[in-house]
Design a protein around this motif. Structure first.
Motif, PDB file in Angstrom:
ATOM      1  N   ASP A 277       0.814  -1.209   0.000  1.00 12.49           N
ATOM      2  CA  ASP A 277       0.000   0.000   0.000  1.00 12.49           C
ATOM      3  C   ASP A 277       0.851   1.264   0.000  1.00 12.49           C
ATOM      4  O   ASP A 277       0.560   2.219  -0.714  1.00 12.49           O
ATOM      5  CB  ASP A 277      -0.925  -0.018   1.220  1.00 12.49           C
ATOM      6  CG  ASP A 277      -1.873   1.166   1.237  1.00 12.49           C
ATOM      7  OD1 ASP A 277      -2.599   1.352   0.243  1.00 12.49           O
ATOM      8  OD2 ASP A 277      -1.889   1.900   2.242  1.00 12.49           O
ATOM      9  N   GLU A 278       1.920   1.273   0.787  1.00  8.39           N
ATOM     10  CA  GLU A 278       2.726   2.475   0.946  1.00  8.39           C
ATOM     11  C   GLU A 278       3.765   2.665  -0.164  1.00  8.39           C
ATOM     12  O   GLU A 278       4.142   3.801  -0.470  1.00  8.39           O
ATOM     13  CB  GLU A 278       3.462   2.446   2.288  1.00  8.39           C
ATOM     14  CG  GLU A 278       2.554   2.522   3.497  1.00  8.39           C
ATOM     15  CD  GLU A 278       3.341   2.510   4.794  1.00  8.39           C
ATOM     16  OE1 GLU A 278       4.557   2.773   4.745  1.00  8.39           O
ATOM     17  OE2 GLU A 278       2.747   2.233   5.847  1.00  8.39           O
ATOM     18  N   ALA A 279       4.248   1.564  -0.720  1.00  7.30           N
ATOM     19  CA  ALA A 279       5.416   1.668  -1.596  1.00  7.30           C
ATOM     20  C   ALA A 279       5.194   1.200  -3.028  1.00  7.30           C
ATOM     21  O   ALA A 279       5.852   1.692  -3.938  1.00  7.30           O
ATOM     22  CB  ALA A 279       6.578   0.876  -0.983  1.00  7.30           C
ATOM     23  N   MET A 280       4.314   0.241  -3.234  1.00 12.54           N
ATOM     24  CA  MET A 280       4.089  -0.240  -4.593  1.00 12.54           C
ATOM     25  C   MET A 280       3.263   0.779  -5.378  1.00 12.54           C
ATOM     26  O   MET A 280       2.291   1.326  -4.852  1.00 12.54           O
ATOM     27  CB  MET A 280       3.356  -1.587  -4.574  1.00 12.54           C
ATOM     28  CG  MET A 280       4.199  -2.750  -4.102  1.00 12.54           C
ATOM     29  SD  MET A 280       5.424  -3.275  -5.346  1.00 12.54           S
ATOM     30  CE  MET A 280       4.370  -4.067  -6.560  1.00 12.54           C
ATOM     31  N   PRO A 281       3.623   1.033  -6.629  1.00 11.88           N
ATOM     32  CA  PRO A 281       2.877   2.025  -7.401  1.00 11.88           C
ATOM     33  C   PRO A 281       1.563   1.507  -7.968  1.00 11.88           C
ATOM     34  O   PRO A 281       0.705   2.293  -8.362  1.00 11.88           O
ATOM     35  CB  PRO A 281       3.853   2.385  -8.530  1.00 11.88           C
ATOM     36  CG  PRO A 281       4.662   1.141  -8.729  1.00 11.88           C
ATOM     37  CD  PRO A 281       4.813   0.553  -7.351  1.00 11.88           C
ATOM     38  N   THR A 282       1.402   0.183  -8.054  1.00  8.52           N
ATOM     39  CA  THR A 282       0.147  -0.369  -8.542  1.00  8.52           C
ATOM     40  C   THR A 282      -0.884  -0.375  -7.417  1.00  8.52           C
ATOM     41  O   THR A 282      -0.563  -0.702  -6.279  1.00  8.52           O
ATOM     42  CB  THR A 282       0.358  -1.797  -9.075  1.00  8.52           C
ATOM     43  OG1 THR A 282       1.168  -2.526  -8.151  1.00  8.52           O
ATOM     44  CG2 THR A 282       1.046  -1.782 -10.436  1.00  8.52           C
ATOM     45  N   ARG A 283      -2.108  -0.031  -7.748  1.00  9.45           N
ATOM     46  CA  ARG A 283      -3.148   0.138  -6.730  1.00  9.45           C
ATOM     47  C   ARG A 283      -3.857  -1.190  -6.461  1.00  9.45           C
ATOM     48  O   ARG A 283      -4.384  -1.817  -7.371  1.00  9.45           O
ATOM     49  CB  ARG A 283      -4.162   1.180  -7.196  1.00  9.45           C
ATOM     50  CG  ARG A 283      -3.590   2.589  -7.338  1.00  9.45           C
ATOM     51  CD  ARG A 283      -4.612   3.531  -7.926  1.00  9.45           C
ATOM     52  NE  ARG A 283      -4.964   3.159  -9.309  1.00  9.45           N
ATOM     53  CZ  ARG A 283      -6.064   3.560  -9.942  1.00  9.45           C
ATOM     54  NH1 ARG A 283      -6.940   4.314  -9.309  1.00  9.45           N
ATOM     55  NH2 ARG A 283      -6.297   3.201 -11.186  1.00  9.45           N
ATOM     56  N   GLN A 284      -3.869  -1.576  -5.216  1.00  7.90           N
ATOM     57  CA  GLN A 284      -4.537  -2.814  -4.823  1.00  7.90           C
ATOM     58  C   GLN A 284      -6.036  -2.554  -4.734  1.00  7.90           C
ATOM     59  O   GLN A 284      -6.497  -1.748  -3.944  1.00  7.90           O
ATOM     60  CB  GLN A 284      -3.997  -3.297  -3.482  1.00  7.90           C
ATOM     61  CG  GLN A 284      -4.411  -4.695  -3.109  1.00  7.90           C
ATOM     62  CD  GLN A 284      -3.771  -5.127  -1.800  1.00  7.90           C
ATOM     63  OE1 GLN A 284      -4.016  -4.514  -0.767  1.00  7.90           O
ATOM     64  NE2 GLN A 284      -2.954  -6.151  -1.839  1.00  7.90           N
ATOM     65  N   LYS A 285      -6.822  -3.272  -5.555  1.00  4.74           N
ATOM     66  CA  LYS A 285      -8.265  -3.063  -5.598  1.00  4.74           C
ATOM     67  C   LYS A 285      -9.031  -4.056  -4.734  1.00  4.74           C
ATOM     68  O   LYS A 285     -10.234  -3.902  -4.541  1.00  4.74           O
ATOM     69  CB  LYS A 285      -8.747  -3.150  -7.056  1.00  4.74           C
ATOM     70  CG  LYS A 285      -8.302  -2.000  -7.943  1.00  4.74           C
ATOM     71  CD  LYS A 285      -8.815  -0.680  -7.387  1.00  4.74           C
ATOM     72  CE  LYS A 285      -8.533   0.485  -8.304  1.00  4.74           C
ATOM     73  NZ  LYS A 285      -9.326   0.465  -9.534  1.00  4.74           N
ATOM     74  N   GLY A 286      -8.349  -5.085  -4.238  1.00  8.35           N
ATOM     75  CA  GLY A 286      -9.039  -6.022  -3.377  1.00  8.35           C
ATOM     76  C   GLY A 286      -8.258  -7.299  -3.150  1.00  8.35           C
ATOM     77  O   GLY A 286      -7.448  -7.703  -3.990  1.00  8.35           O
ATOM     78  N   ILE A 287      -8.479  -7.909  -1.971  1.00 10.45           N
ATOM     79  CA  ILE A 287      -7.939  -9.234  -1.661  1.00 10.45           C
ATOM     80  C   ILE A 287      -9.148 -10.091  -1.284  1.00 10.45           C
ATOM     81  O   ILE A 287      -9.832  -9.812  -0.298  1.00 10.45           O
ATOM     82  CB  ILE A 287      -6.944  -9.202  -0.480  1.00 10.45           C
ATOM     83  CG1 ILE A 287      -5.827  -8.190  -0.728  1.00 10.45           C
ATOM     84  CG2 ILE A 287      -6.348 -10.587  -0.245  1.00 10.45           C
ATOM     85  CD1 ILE A 287      -4.887  -8.022   0.457  1.00 10.45           C
ATOM     86  N   HIS A 288      -9.407 -11.103  -2.077  1.00 12.96           N
ATOM     87  CA  HIS A 288     -10.614 -11.902  -1.886  1.00 12.96           C
ATOM     88  C   HIS A 288     -10.246 -13.349  -1.576  1.00 12.96           C
ATOM     89  O   HIS A 288      -9.669 -14.046  -2.409  1.00 12.96           O
ATOM     90  CB  HIS A 288     -11.493 -11.814  -3.128  1.00 12.96           C
ATOM     91  CG  HIS A 288     -11.828 -10.402  -3.511  1.00 12.96           C
ATOM     92  ND1 HIS A 288     -12.681  -9.620  -2.770  1.00 12.96           N
ATOM     93  CD2 HIS A 288     -11.382  -9.613  -4.527  1.00 12.96           C
ATOM     94  CE1 HIS A 288     -12.759  -8.416  -3.319  1.00 12.96           C
ATOM     95  NE2 HIS A 288     -11.971  -8.397  -4.384  1.00 12.96           N
ATOM     96  N   PHE A 289     -10.542 -13.765  -0.351  1.00 11.02           N
ATOM     97  CA  PHE A 289     -10.280 -15.138   0.081  1.00 11.02           C
ATOM     98  C   PHE A 289     -11.484 -15.991  -0.315  1.00 11.02           C
ATOM     99  O   PHE A 289     -12.616 -15.707   0.104  1.00 11.02           O
ATOM    100  CB  PHE A 289     -10.061 -15.183   1.588  1.00 11.02           C
ATOM    101  CG  PHE A 289      -8.779 -14.534   2.035  1.00 11.02           C
ATOM    102  CD1 PHE A 289      -7.636 -15.302   2.254  1.00 11.02           C
ATOM    103  CD2 PHE A 289      -8.708 -13.159   2.234  1.00 11.02           C
ATOM    104  CE1 PHE A 289      -6.451 -14.708   2.666  1.00 11.02           C
ATOM    105  CE2 PHE A 289      -7.529 -12.561   2.646  1.00 11.02           C
ATOM    106  CZ  PHE A 289      -6.402 -13.338   2.859  1.00 11.02           C
ATOM    107  N   ILE A 290     -11.254 -17.014  -1.127  1.00 10.40           N
ATOM    108  CA  ILE A 290     -12.341 -17.877  -1.574  1.00 10.40           C
ATOM    109  C   ILE A 290     -12.088 -19.314  -1.109  1.00 10.40           C
ATOM    110  O   ILE A 290     -10.970 -19.667  -0.734  1.00 10.40           O
ATOM    111  CB  ILE A 290     -12.507 -17.840  -3.108  1.00 10.40           C
ATOM    112  CG1 ILE A 290     -11.260 -18.419  -3.798  1.00 10.40           C
ATOM    113  CG2 ILE A 290     -12.786 -16.422  -3.595  1.00 10.40           C
ATOM    114  CD1 ILE A 290     -11.440 -18.654  -5.294  1.00 10.40           C
TER     115      ILE A 290
END
Length: 318
Positions: A195-208
């Motif tokens: 979140d703080e350092a990666m330039p790509t935006r995390q849109k979600g983490i989905h545990f299935i």
């Protein structure tokens, strides 16, 4: 100091992604070259920072910062300085030809799902948490390989740099031992880094496919995630939940889809990481040397999950 890694030309976006980049990221195509040049000029003046200077690499930070040069500088600095705070992930095994890395890829623990060229949605990665031998690998080894593909994604996945990315954590076959092996503090630490350092935006983490027996207890693990990321996390035992996030026609047949097999994805990923051999070898020398830092770090520490020395702050669990 800047690395000697080869400079690439700027890859043009598809019409759909270019529209998203202009509308959501403040991208001005005619200004990209000058913005990248400004970042390179700044990097040349940072004696404490050895960074990749590939054009696509720097462009990913501009897009990830919505073209604020100051925020892009913060992200690049944070990208390298925070890696030191996670040595169990960022270490000498982080190489394209490392036997451990290759074995994890070949087991299909991490699957990068290819999208159609005209798709403007986020990039998708499936992580099969129950697909590795707990006696042979630690969860940090899996995250290490994931981090390598995260950087490849920064360099060449336009969906990721423009529209962000989704992570699908497939918990099929997990046991109590698997959950214990998840190392929640490491998961939290790496999520904060992402979140703080990666330039790509995390849109979600989905545990299935979370086993019913673990569903309630597993949800308690969400307390380990930083607040902003916690809002993007979902947990489900429903085997159909994956189709709510990824269209069937993108998935391999093992997931009920029609786009080849898991082995097709695995073979493609092995070839891809092999093509980045030089990059990951040189990445061993990227980083920061705090003794050479001339100015205070740009990032506001009160906004960070890492302390003044870069060490991770223990989160308070509700």
């Amino acid at each position: 100091m800047i690395s000697s890694y080869s400079q690439s030309s700027i890859r043009p976006l598809s019409e759909g992604l270019q529209k998203v980049a202009i509308e959501e990221l403040n991208e001005v195509p005619s200004r990209i070259d000058s913005d990248i040049a400004a970042l390179k000029e700044w990097l040349e003046k940072q004696p404490h920072l050895c960074s990749c200077k590939d054009n696509q690499f720097l462009l990913s930070f501009l897009r990830g910062s919505k073209y604020s040069l100051e925020k892009a500088k913060q992200k690049i600095d944070r990208f390298y300085s925070l890696q030191k705070a996670i040595p169990e992930v960022f270490n000498e095994h982080r190489l394209s030809d490392d036997p451990q890395v290759l074995e994890i890829i070949r087991m299909g623990v991490i699957l990068r799902v290819p999208l159609d060229k005209d798709d403007t949605g986020p990039a998708v990665t499936i992580i099969r948490a129950g697909a590795y031998d707990l006696n042979k690998f630690k969860f940090q080894d899996i995250i290490r390989v994931g981090s390598m593909f995260g950087e490849i994604m920064m360099m060449e996945d336009d969906n990721a740099t423009v529209s962000g990315y989704l992570e699908i954590m497939d918990m099929t076959g997990v046991t109590g031992a698997n959950l214990f092996a998840l190392q929640p503090q490491l998961l939290s630490k790496f999520s904060a880094y992402a979140d703080e350092a990666m330039p790509t935006r995390q849109k979600g983490i989905h545990f299935i496919n979370v086993p019913k027996a673990f569903e309630v207890g597993f949800k308690s693990l969400l307390g380990w995630f930083p607040g902003k990321i916690k809002e993007r996390v979902s947990v489900s035992s429903d085997p159909e939940a994956i189709f709510e996030r990824i269209p069937k026609h993108y998935l391999p047949k093992e997931y009920g889809g029609t786009k080849g097999t898991m082995q097709d994805i695995i073979s493609s990923m092995e070839a891809k990481i092999s093509s980045y051999k030089d990059y990951f070898e040189e990445s061993q020398h990227f980083g920061t040397n705090e003794k050479l830092r001339e100015e205070p770090e740009l990032f506001k520490h009160e906004e960070s999950h890492f302390g003044l020395d870069g060490s991770f702050r223990q989160l308070v669990i509700d």
